[in-house]
Design a protein around this motif. Structure first.
Motif, short mmCIF file in Angstrom:
data_model
loop_
_atom_site.label_atom_id
_atom_site.label_comp_id
_atom_site.label_asym_id
_atom_site.label_seq_id
_atom_site.Cartn_x
_atom_site.Cartn_y
_atom_site.Cartn_z
N ARG A 1 24.66 6.55 -42.47
CA ARG A 1 24.81 7.49 -41.35
C ARG A 1 23.74 8.56 -41.38
N ALA A 2 23.36 8.99 -42.56
CA ALA A 2 22.31 10.00 -42.67
C ALA A 2 21.01 9.45 -42.11
N LEU B 1 18.82 10.82 -39.01
CA LEU B 1 17.42 11.19 -39.19
C LEU B 1 16.55 10.40 -38.21
N ARG B 2 16.85 9.15 -38.06
CA ARG B 2 16.07 8.32 -37.14
C ARG B 2 16.18 8.86 -35.71
N GLY B 3 17.39 9.26 -35.35
CA GLY B 3 17.59 9.80 -34.01
C GLY B 3 16.76 11.06 -33.77
N PHE C 1 13.98 11.91 -35.38
CA PHE C 1 12.55 11.59 -35.37
C PHE C 1 12.14 10.97 -34.05
N GLU C 2 12.98 10.09 -33.53
CA GLU C 2 12.60 9.43 -32.30
C GLU C 2 12.54 10.42 -31.15
N THR C 3 13.30 11.49 -31.27
CA THR C 3 13.26 12.54 -30.25
C THR C 3 12.08 13.47 -30.46
N GLU C 4 11.86 13.87 -31.73
CA GLU C 4 10.89 14.93 -32.03
C GLU C 4 9.48 14.41 -32.26
N LEU C 5 9.37 13.21 -32.80
CA LEU C 5 8.07 12.83 -33.35
C LEU C 5 7.42 11.61 -32.72
N THR C 6 8.04 11.06 -31.70
CA THR C 6 7.46 9.84 -31.11
C THR C 6 6.04 10.08 -30.63
#
Lengths: 212, 199
Positions: free
Chosen positions: B170-171, B175-177, B179-184
């Protein structure tokens, strides 16, 4: 393998749990899919930061010294009751020997003039040897403790230590009611416990915890 | 520190050697502090908890069992104390959002490149980690930073190993969520960072 399947295997890949044909399929998909490459790269970068980034502020230079000082203070506190109880028992043993020599054995009986114990261990052995007087001391101590607890009086810490040595079970929370020992003279307490006439010995099985 | 030297030092400490315990403190203090600091995000509180954990470990040496690594036992003590501290902090109404505390702490790392991309990545990563629950954050730190197994983490957290795996899963999803929002949009810079700045 499609993206949906590969995305579900990213966790297992990061944990090194993929093997065999599944791992080969995942690697093959990763090579041709930009989206999965991106996701994996981001996760690997993130976990690399978590694993290796030293972002915590520096620890104080004197941290170890402070820990060892606290440890030293703990050791001093823990030694104090043991020394106190040991001192109490030595005093108790010396007085008990004198009391037994004068009352039960008599001047004509062999071994009447028992020598003073040379060591703490010897004193303990001699106290144990006089079973009847031991039981009397036990009863007297129990009675004094019960009286103090019943009347709501603080129980001297040295009496608590002696109770512990003699296997007397005290009510929970009794430590919170103990007094500092500086004001108490253990020998005077002990003299008060030794009765003039020995009462009937308590019928308590050996080795059992005595209750008040 | 190797398991063998840990066992020897613990045995000596159990026999009363303060010098042996001092060596254990020196061996683990940095790692323990980093772990506790990442949970509490306060320097003084983290030092106090670490000191308290070491003293508690010393007092409880007689109950230490060599079936566990000394580090596992020590981190267990520290983690429980962190939880108690966080509960007290919450009870007194003094709890701040962990992400806020983290962003107000001065950066102390001198090992990562000072590029803008590196700083942004670290901000995003630690901001995301701080946003995890205490159990998830602890599992992530112990798994990736301390190299603990799920079994050992379960011992520290007092939960089954399978629950630890669930926390880690879950962590990573969270985290993936983030990153996909902030760092794409920064993906290209991330590729460069992964290759150079983080070594």
């Amino acid at each position: 393998m499609n993206c949906r399947e590969a995305q579900q295997l990213i966790d297992a890949h990061l944990d090194g749990q993929l093997s065999g044909s599944l791992r080969l399929e995942f690697e093959a998909h990763r090579l041709r899919c930009a989206r999965c490459q991106q996701t994996l790269a981001m996760m690997e970068a993130c976990l690399h930061v978590v694993a290796s980034d030293r972002c915590a502020p520096p620890l104080s230079d004197d941290f170890t010294s402070r820990v060892m000082s606290a440890v030293g203070r703990r050791r001093a506190v823990r030694r104090r009751p043991l020394l106190l109880a040991g001192g109490m028992l030595s005093a108790a043993a010396a007085v008990l020997l004198l009391a037994v020599g004068l009352r039960l054995v008599g001047p004509s009986a062999p071994g009447a003039a028992d020598p003073s114990p040379d060591s703490f261990d010897l004193a303990v052995e001699r106290v144990d040897a006089y079973e009847a007087k031991y039981a009397q001391v036990l009863m007297a101590l129990r009675a004094r403790l019960a009286e103090a607890i019943r009347d709501g009086q603080p129980v001297p810490a040295d009496m608590v230590a002696m109770a512990d040595l003699l296997n007397i079970e005290l009510p929970a929370g009794i430590d919170g009611r103990t007094l500092e020992t500086a004001a108490n003279n253990p020998l005077s307490l002990l003299f008060g416990m030794v009765p003039a006439e020995p009462p009937a010995p308590a019928k308590t099985p050996d080795g059992e915890r005595h209750s008040l | 520190m190797s398991q063998m030297s840990d066992a020897a030092l613990v045995a000596r400490a159990q026999r009363g050697s303060e010098e042996a315990f001092r060596q254990l403190v020196d061996a683990y203090k940095e790692r323990l502090f980093a772990f506790v600091w990442k949970l509490l995000r306060n320097h003084h509180e983290a030092e106090d908890i670490c000191q308290s954990a070491f003293v508690k470990a010393y007092e409880s040496l007689d109950s230490y069992s060599s079936q566990y690594a000394f580090s596992t036992w020590l981190f267990t003590i520290a983690y429980r104390q962190c939880l108690n501290h966080l509960r007290k902090r919450k009870a007194t109404g003094g709890e701040l959002e962990l992400a806020q505390i983290g962003s107000s702490e001065p950066e102390a790392s001198e090992t990562l490149a000072g590029t803008e991309d590196a700083r942004r990545l670290r901000e995003v990563v630690w901001g995301a980690v701080d946003g995890l629950s205490a159990a998830q954050r602890t599992a992530v730190l112990l798994f990736y930073r301390e190299g603990k197994s799920c079994q050992e983490i379960g011992t520290i957290l007092g939960i089954p190993a399978v629950t630890v795996k669930s926390h880690l899963h879950r962590a990573r999803e969270k985290l993936r969520g983030v990153f996909e929002t902030e760092l794409t949009a920064d993906f290209a810079a991330l590729r460069r960072l992964n290759d150079s700045s983080l070594r």
